[in-house]
Each structure stands twice: as structure tokens, then as C-alpha cells.
Design a protein around this motif. Sequence first.
Motif, PDB file in Angstrom:
ATOM      1  N   PRO A 249     -54.676   9.108  45.625  1.00  0.00           N
ATOM      2  CA  PRO A 249     -54.392   9.272  44.193  1.00  0.00           C
ATOM      3  C   PRO A 249     -54.848  10.649  43.698  1.00  0.00           C
ATOM      4  N   LEU A 250     -53.998  11.275  42.892  1.00  0.00           N
ATOM      5  CA  LEU A 250     -54.344  12.551  42.279  1.00  0.00           C
ATOM      6  C   LEU A 250     -54.921  12.250  40.896  1.00  0.00           C
ATOM      7  N   ARG A 251     -56.205  12.471  40.738  1.00  0.00           N
ATOM      8  CA  ARG A 251     -56.896  12.189  39.477  1.00  0.00           C
ATOM      9  C   ARG A 251     -56.890  13.453  38.619  1.00  0.00           C
ATOM     10  N   ILE A 252     -56.431  13.293  37.376  1.00  0.00           N
ATOM     11  CA  ILE A 252     -56.340  14.408  36.436  1.00  0.00           C
ATOM     12  C   ILE A 252     -57.133  14.041  35.187  1.00  0.00           C
ATOM     13  N   ALA A 253     -58.158  14.830  34.908  1.00  0.00           N
ATOM     14  CA  ALA A 253     -58.980  14.631  33.709  1.00  0.00           C
ATOM     15  C   ALA A 253     -58.759  15.804  32.772  1.00  0.00           C
ATOM     16  N   VAL A 254     -58.334  15.515  31.553  1.00  0.00           N
ATOM     17  CA  VAL A 254     -58.026  16.577  30.600  1.00  0.00           C
ATOM     18  C   VAL A 254     -58.915  16.455  29.369  1.00  0.00           C
ATOM     19  N   LEU A 255     -59.110  17.584  28.715  1.00  0.00           N
ATOM     20  CA  LEU A 255     -59.762  17.648  27.415  1.00  0.00           C
ATOM     21  C   LEU A 255     -58.801  18.345  26.477  1.00  0.00           C
ATOM     22  N   GLU A 256     -58.338  17.642  25.470  1.00  0.00           N
ATOM     23  CA  GLU A 256     -57.309  18.194  24.594  1.00  0.00           C
ATOM     24  C   GLU A 256     -57.861  19.300  23.709  1.00  0.00           C
ATOM     25  N   ALA A 257     -57.046  20.321  23.505  1.00  0.00           N
ATOM     26  CA  ALA A 257     -57.408  21.451  22.653  1.00  0.00           C
ATOM     27  C   ALA A 257     -57.013  21.137  21.210  1.00  0.00           C
ATOM     28  N   PRO A 258     -57.602  21.845  20.237  1.00  0.00           N
ATOM     29  CA  PRO A 258     -57.116  21.704  18.857  1.00  0.00           C
ATOM     30  C   PRO A 258     -55.631  22.016  18.793  1.00  0.00           C
ATOM     31  N   SER A 259     -54.914  21.306  17.944  1.00  0.00           N
ATOM     32  CA  SER A 259     -53.464  21.478  17.901  1.00  0.00           C
ATOM     33  C   SER A 259     -53.061  22.833  17.343  1.00  0.00           C
ATOM     34  N   GLN A 260     -53.904  23.461  16.534  1.00  0.00           N
ATOM     35  CA  GLN A 260     -53.580  24.760  15.955  1.00  0.00           C
ATOM     36  C   GLN A 260     -54.668  25.768  16.299  1.00  0.00           C
ATOM     37  N   ASN A 261     -54.254  27.006  16.458  1.00  0.00           N
ATOM     38  CA  ASN A 261     -55.232  28.050  16.763  1.00  0.00           C
ATOM     39  C   ASN A 261     -54.735  29.395  16.265  1.00  0.00           C
ATOM     40  N   VAL A 262     -55.683  30.259  15.916  1.00  0.00           N
ATOM     41  CA  VAL A 262     -55.407  31.627  15.489  1.00  0.00           C
ATOM     42  C   VAL A 262     -56.262  32.557  16.340  1.00  0.00           C
ATOM     43  N   GLU A 263     -55.658  33.617  16.867  1.00  0.00           N
ATOM     44  CA  GLU A 263     -56.385  34.581  17.682  1.00  0.00           C
ATOM     45  C   GLU A 263     -56.080  35.988  17.192  1.00  0.00           C
ATOM     46  N   THR A 264     -57.078  36.830  17.236  1.00  0.00           N
ATOM     47  CA  THR A 264     -56.895  38.242  16.928  1.00  0.00           C
ATOM     48  C   THR A 264     -57.477  39.068  18.064  1.00  0.00           C
ATOM     49  N   GLY A 265     -56.993  40.274  18.205  1.00  0.00           N
ATOM     50  CA  GLY A 265     -57.517  41.121  19.264  1.00  0.00           C
ATOM     51  C   GLY A 265     -57.181  42.579  19.026  1.00  0.00           C
ATOM     52  N   ILE A 266     -58.014  43.428  19.571  1.00  0.00           N
ATOM     53  CA  ILE A 266     -57.755  44.860  19.569  1.00  0.00           C
ATOM     54  C   ILE A 266     -57.885  45.353  20.997  1.00  0.00           C
ATOM     55  N   ARG A 279     -52.188  36.295  16.759  1.00  0.00           N
ATOM     56  CA  ARG A 279     -51.431  35.187  17.325  1.00  0.00           C
ATOM     57  C   ARG A 279     -51.733  33.897  16.565  1.00  0.00           C
ATOM     58  N   TYR A 280     -50.697  33.091  16.344  1.00  0.00           N
ATOM     59  CA  TYR A 280     -50.874  31.765  15.750  1.00  0.00           C
ATOM     60  C   TYR A 280     -50.064  30.772  16.577  1.00  0.00           C
ATOM     61  N   GLY A 281     -50.654  29.612  16.847  1.00  0.00           N
ATOM     62  CA  GLY A 281     -49.949  28.591  17.604  1.00  0.00           C
ATOM     63  C   GLY A 281     -50.201  27.207  17.055  1.00  0.00           C
ATOM     64  N   ASN A 282     -49.198  26.368  17.156  1.00  0.00           N
ATOM     65  CA  ASN A 282     -49.313  24.950  16.809  1.00  0.00           C
ATOM     66  C   ASN A 282     -48.687  24.171  17.959  1.00  0.00           C
ATOM     67  N   GLN A 283     -49.549  23.507  18.739  1.00  0.00           N
ATOM     68  CA  GLN A 283     -49.092  22.821  19.949  1.00  0.00           C
ATOM     69  C   GLN A 283     -48.587  21.404  19.692  1.00  0.00           C
ATOM     70  N   ASP A 284     -48.592  20.970  18.460  1.00  0.00           N
ATOM     71  CA  ASP A 284     -48.180  19.591  18.177  1.00  0.00           C
ATOM     72  C   ASP A 284     -47.489  19.553  16.816  1.00  0.00           C
ATOM     73  N   VAL A 285     -46.376  20.269  16.696  1.00  0.00           N
ATOM     74  CA  VAL A 285     -45.670  20.373  15.430  1.00  0.00           C
ATOM     75  C   VAL A 285     -45.209  18.985  14.982  1.00  0.00           C
ATOM     76  N   ARG A 286     -45.658  18.562  13.806  1.00  0.00           N
ATOM     77  CA  ARG A 286     -45.292  17.267  13.220  1.00  0.00           C
ATOM     78  C   ARG A 286     -45.526  16.124  14.203  1.00  0.00           C
ATOM     79  N   ASP A 287     -46.635  16.214  14.966  1.00  0.00           N
ATOM     80  CA  ASP A 287     -47.037  15.167  15.915  1.00  0.00           C
ATOM     81  C   ASP A 287     -45.948  14.859  16.941  1.00  0.00           C
ATOM     82  N   SER A 288     -45.225  15.900  17.364  1.00  0.00           N
ATOM     83  CA  SER A 288     -44.080  15.696  18.257  1.00  0.00           C
ATOM     84  C   SER A 288     -44.280  16.288  19.639  1.00  0.00           C
ATOM     85  N   ALA A 289     -45.408  16.994  19.877  1.00  0.00           N
ATOM     86  CA  ALA A 289     -45.674  17.753  21.110  1.00  0.00           C
ATOM     87  C   ALA A 289     -44.748  18.955  21.258  1.00  0.00           C
TER      88      ALA A 289
END
Length: 564
Positions: A249-266, A279-289
Motif C-alpha cells: 500500500p502507498l500511504r499518503i499523508a497530507v496537510l492542507e494549505a490555506p485556500s488563499q495566499n498572497v506573496e511578494t518578492g524582490i 502573487r495571489y492565489g485561491n486554490q479552492d474557488v467557491r469550494d470547488s477545488a
Amino acid sequence: MAGGPALAQSYRVEVVAPGELGRTLRQGLNLVRQQSDPGISPERFKRLLEEAEREAREVAATEGYFSARVSTRIDDATQPRTVHLVLEPGERTLVTAVEIRFRGPATGDPEAREALEQVREGWRLRAGEPFRQAAWEEAKRVAVRALARWRYAAASVAESQALVDPKTRGASLSVELDSGTPFRFGPLRVSGNRRYPDAVIENLSPVRAGETYDRDKLILYQRRLLETGYFASVQMDIDAQPHEAQGAPLRIAVLEAPSQNVETGIGYTTDAGPRLELRYGNQDVRDSAWRFKSALALDEKVQNLQLNLDLPPRPGARWNSLFGHARQTDIQNESTRQLAVGLAHNFGREVEPSALIVSGHLEEQSIVGQPTDNRQAVYFGFRRTFSSTDDFVAPRSGYLGSFELGGAPPELSTRQFLRAVASASLFFPLGRLNDLLLRGQAGSVIAQARTGIPTSFLFRTGGDQTVRGYAFESLGVHQGEAIVGGRRLIVGSAELIHWVGENWGVAAFVDAGNAWDEGVEFNAAVGAGIGARFRTPIGPIRADLAYGEEVGSFRLHFSVGYSF
């Protein structure tokens, strides 16, 4: 009785020993750690002195000094009294011979011969090198991990022996590795997910039940899951128990990230100067994945807004994407403003997915002293990627490549064209300390003329990761005072790296190539130079000083990773 003759006075310790041995003793000796305790009894003080001499010899032995001499002397004339500990390591013991043996099913497996040979070639502690206990243990761990990389997941050290002769200061090493039984992948067992269903994880799997165990596929799978943005952490492995070998069996253990994130960089690149990113991201738009990603990148030559919407993955590691970008450039006296939108169907088991693409492009091109040129195209394309390397981030052997074929029909574009471009990077280890990297790229646009074709489908080259020694995209077609894209491209590079440590290396390289517009003959611009390399978790950092033959000057380049 405090302060009386029955108690030892406080003391301080001075250690005299070379280099790293001295630092280790000053940090690790019990005698040193307890020197600030004023209540040590004479008996305890005596035991600490005896322990210190024994500990010092053990420290020296772990570093390969088996004939070390240790002495201690107490100076009562100082306040507090001073304990002088002197370590004379003597000559270091060197490895004189290494024997690597195998047992288990792998020895009779023709498909495992290459894996066994790679274990021998990759052995870390070679004859002539200093014998250190830590290096000996690390060499065995690396060998076991290499053997367990494919099919034989339960590989282990069956026997090992290090025979040290203090008189000759030589160490003879022998190790026998047991491959254990061959393993196959079994069912997936997912844990830790709450927001996303198991199907989101299972659909991205590059493995199927019944396939031969391959750790590289697990690394690819882990990267895929992390790159979705759904998860902050992904851990996976099989149950390497012999009774599970035919379907572990292939065991996969995950820890979910926040659905939204903002990043800046120079940042800064020698190609384009200072760089600002948002950068802005939303990984779960309207709870739809559904995954929405946006990135704004600004530098001196390119200002780019990228938007991307990925649908949830489907079985077979397939997913669809909607994308768009607004881009403004000012490169080599050519200014452009571009808008593009498109749809991609992504698939494949590689690090970078293959894709079927359809996109629409609008562009305005301006060159000083010439009229503005407006262009448009509806592009249909196919991109295929392929790879096989020993490491995804810092490969030493294997290959990476891609091929793209596409075009724009006359009814939907200002200029009909057919475009093909291919690139490849080949990695060759030359012994343990030298690597050879060969890169190549070729492209062609078939059209009656380059005018009317959006610049993103034409070719220019030069810069940090193409032809070094030349400015960013300064090699192309001369048009007035500008350098613009052409319909032909050839670039090649050869680079030899010598590693002087675990992470540091020096390189010598030769690059050649150019972009032009017509025919098959062209003048290759040549750049050559030397550079420094530093391995990092995101790929090698490269600092190169290159001489461009055509411009007759040197240029400094900084870059990270491998790409065209």
C-alpha cells in the motif's frame, strides 16, 4: 564545608587542538560544560579529568585519528585554576581498500545490474580518502538508499566492517547489502485531507497498482501534489514489509494549505535588472477545488500580468486550464504590448505536463522611426515534454526535453504560420566530482515573412541561460535600430563542472547560437567563460563571467536552475 579543602575550587578549561577537533572538544567535553559549577568535589573533578582524556581520544578516532595523544595539566597559580587539555592527533587514517558485496534476489535480476553498478559507482568513501566514522555511516546510508530506489524498497546493510590498523594508519572497509524482496505498488491510502476529496489526490498519481516500485515516481507524485497549492505538506511511502511485497500500500499523508495566499518578492537578474513580484492565489474557488493564480512581475524590460484558472484534476493526471496575460516589453529598442487568452488540456507523467493549446493573441509592436505594427493570431499547438534524470532539482545524469508544434490559420491571423521548436538538456557524470552538461535548442517558423506574426512566436536569444557573453535577447534580426525576432533559431552549449565540495563547484563553458530570418546559413555568436556553482533546494545558483566573441567584451551572468 563550602570553600574548605574537601571541595575543589572553580576552574576554567583551555583546549589546545587543531581546527574542527578543537571546536568539537570545547563544545562537547563534560569537563568544559561543568567548569562554571563551583561545588564540584575533588572526586568528581578527578573523574571529569579522566573522562575528558577518554572523550578527546574518542572524538579524534571518529575523525580518523586513531593514534592521538591526550594530556592534561592543572595550573594552580591562576584564579580560578586552569586545566590545560592538549590533543595531538598524529597522522590521519586513510581508507586503503573498499569491498562492496550484494546478496538477495537483485543479484540474479538482469534488470537490476545497472542499479547495483550505480551503487558501486556512487560509493561515497573511496580509497585514499580520510576515514571518518560519520563519513563511513553516511556512505552506507547513501548506498542503501540508492539500492532501494527501484524495485528493492526494503534494501538494508547485511554486514559491514571497518578494520583499522593504527600502525599503518589504514582502514579496510567491507560492506554487504541485502536487496530484500522485489516490491510492487499496491492501493493508495490517503489521510489528512478534509477540504479536498480523495479523488483530487488519486487523480494526480503517476503510479498504478501492480507496477514495479520506483521512488522517482513518488518524488514526482509528491511534487505534483505540492505544486497544486492544495497542500502545505505531503509525505508518502510504501509499507516495505516482505508480506506486502506484491502489492505494498502507498500511504499518503497530507496537510492542507490555506485556500488563499498572497506573496511578494524582490530580486535582481543580470538579464533584466531589479525585479518586483506580487502573487495571489485561491486554490479552492467557491469550494470547488478550482485553482486561480495571478502573478504580476515588473522589471526594467518586461512587465507581465499572468492569470490562470485550473480545473480539478481528472483521472490519469489530466486537467484543463484557462489562461490569460497582459505583457509589455522594451527589449533591444523594440517595444511591444500584448494580450493573450487561451485554453490548455494538460496531461502526462513528466515533471512539466504535456498540453494541447488553443490561444488568441493581440499585439502592438513599435520600433523607433517606424510605423506601429498591429498583429493578431489564433494559435493551435501541441507541447510534449519528456525527462529521465537522477534528481528533479539538481540532476547529474539523464535528460530533460520538450517539443512544441503549432500554427495559426490565415482566416484567424494577420499572417499564416507553422511553428516548431525543440530543446533538450543532457547530463553526464564524469566520475564523482565532474559533470558534463550539454544543451541544445532549435526552432523554425514557416511563413512567407516574419511581419504580422506576434513576437512571442518568433525567436531571439542571448542572456543568462542561452548564449552567455551577450545581453538579454540581443541576438536576432536587425531592423532599423532594433533587434527583433526571426524565424530561425539554433543554440548549443557545453559546460563542464568540477565540484570542490558537497555543494560548491567551478565551471567552464562554451555557448554558441543565433536567431535569423531566412535560409539555413547563419553566423553563430560564440560566448565562453568560467563560473561558480552552488547547489540549493531550488536548483543550482550560477554566477558566470563570459566573453562574447562578436561584441569583444566580458559580461557577468546570474541565474538559477536549468532552462532556455
